[in-house]
Design an enzyme around this catalytic site. Sequence first.
Site, PDB file in Angstrom:
ATOM      1  CD  GLU A 128      59.980  11.999  58.247  1.00 13.59           C
ATOM      2  OE1 GLU A 128      59.576  11.151  59.054  1.00 13.59           O
ATOM      3  OE2 GLU A 128      59.332  12.997  57.909  1.00 13.59           O
ATOM      4  CE1 TYR A 150      56.654   8.148  54.588  1.00 16.16           C
ATOM      5  CE2 TYR A 150      58.010   9.588  55.964  1.00 16.16           C
ATOM      6  CZ  TYR A 150      57.599   9.152  54.712  1.00 16.16           C
ATOM      7  OH  TYR A 150      58.150   9.715  53.579  1.00 16.16           O
ATOM      8  CE  LYS A 154      59.642   6.508  51.429  1.00 16.13           C
ATOM      9  NZ  LYS A 154      59.089   6.323  50.052  1.00 16.13           N
TER      10      LYS A 154
END
Length: 339
Positions: A128, A150, A154
């Site tokens: 992602e 998110y 990350k």
Amino acid sequence: MNSILVTGGAGFMGSAFVRYLLREYYSQRVVVLDKLTYAGNLENLASVAADPRYTFIHGDICDAPLVDRVMAEHHIEAVVNFAAETHVDRSLIEADAFIKTDVYGTYVLLEAARRHGVARFLQIGTDEVYGSLERGSAGEGDPLSPRSPYAASKAAGDMMALAYHVSHGLPVMVTRSCNNYGPYQYPEKLIPLFITNAIDDQGLPIYGDGQQVRDWLYVEDHCRAVDVVLQRGRPGEVYNIGAGNERPNLEVVVGILQGLEKPWSLVRHVADRPGHDRRYSLNWGKIASLGWRPSYPFESGLAETIRWYQENQGWWRRIKSGEYADYYRRNYGHRLTTS
Ligand code: NAD
Ligand code: DAU
């Protein structure tokens, strides 16, 4: 004997990796450090609980004194950091825990690993971070373009890990995997949510038009990929882990409904996820050159996964009924240790 520290080892992918290590390596000691958030579950590790090579420590990767003690007391040789807040939808509601665990927690682990001279540090990342791709596939050197809190947290964790390699010579590797699926996945993610809803003849909430594309990797294949990078990866390098199973979500839903012999009428088109990434795709030639290939075709991995959720209804019904917290304290409270 030296040990591997698996953080987040009570979650979906971490617990699969712990079971894998203890199955594949006769003399390997494994220490799990897990906060047991809503996503952590000691039932995922029940099959190894009595193994003398396995130690479970209940704790937070953001707790620097605890992490320090764990590394010293258990003579940690390698760290594999699976611990994270992982669900995109939750990060859209409240991102605080994502930043704490996925960024600050990663930093705490890196600092401790540096102080204790850890020989390998593997940071588990995600595809992602490359953002939504209209065409083509992301290579490890491509720019990062995270689009959800998110993914941004990350990406920050990855960057911090790689910076520790450059600044301090810490032998860090980063993997970036596509979507995993398989047994013990928390039933908020697409595949387990839809399997368990369909078993109960509940609606399947497809976001938007359902044409978003994900690449699906069976979790056992991910375990082998992590093992290969731990053994043969080069410090300072990033390794994409793809599956060659890119599918629009609606096609995944067809597979689930066919596998369970359930009707299409269960499908509900609901409001789209804000900022929903349309497509992820990885170029994973680099890990292939280390000798890794996925072994599960999507159809057989999905069939195994459906069978597991059919045969382990107690596991997910306890989670979905909301009684899990009480159940958990009653059944596992006495087994928790803090180092
Ligand atoms: P999960 O949500 O199932 O499990 C996460 C685990 O981390 C849980 O056991 C939780 O208790 C633990 N944890 C959370 N915060 C913690 C903290 N502060 N300290 C200690 N433990 C903590 O996650 P998953 O799906 O197994 O994902 C594991 C890793 O793989 C994550 O880093 C995730 O970003 C990455 N990843 C996941 C996928 C996927 O498809 N699931 C794909 C690519 C990468
Ligand atoms: O790509 C790797 C990532 O895969 C990991 O880094 C994340 O931790 C993991 O959660 C996963 O993120 P996704 O957002 O891709 O997974 P999720 O299962 O939430 O959704 C998969 C696709 O299905 C996505 O396009 C959103 C859609 N979806 C999801 C749910 C939960 C629906 O249409 N309906 C749903 O109810």
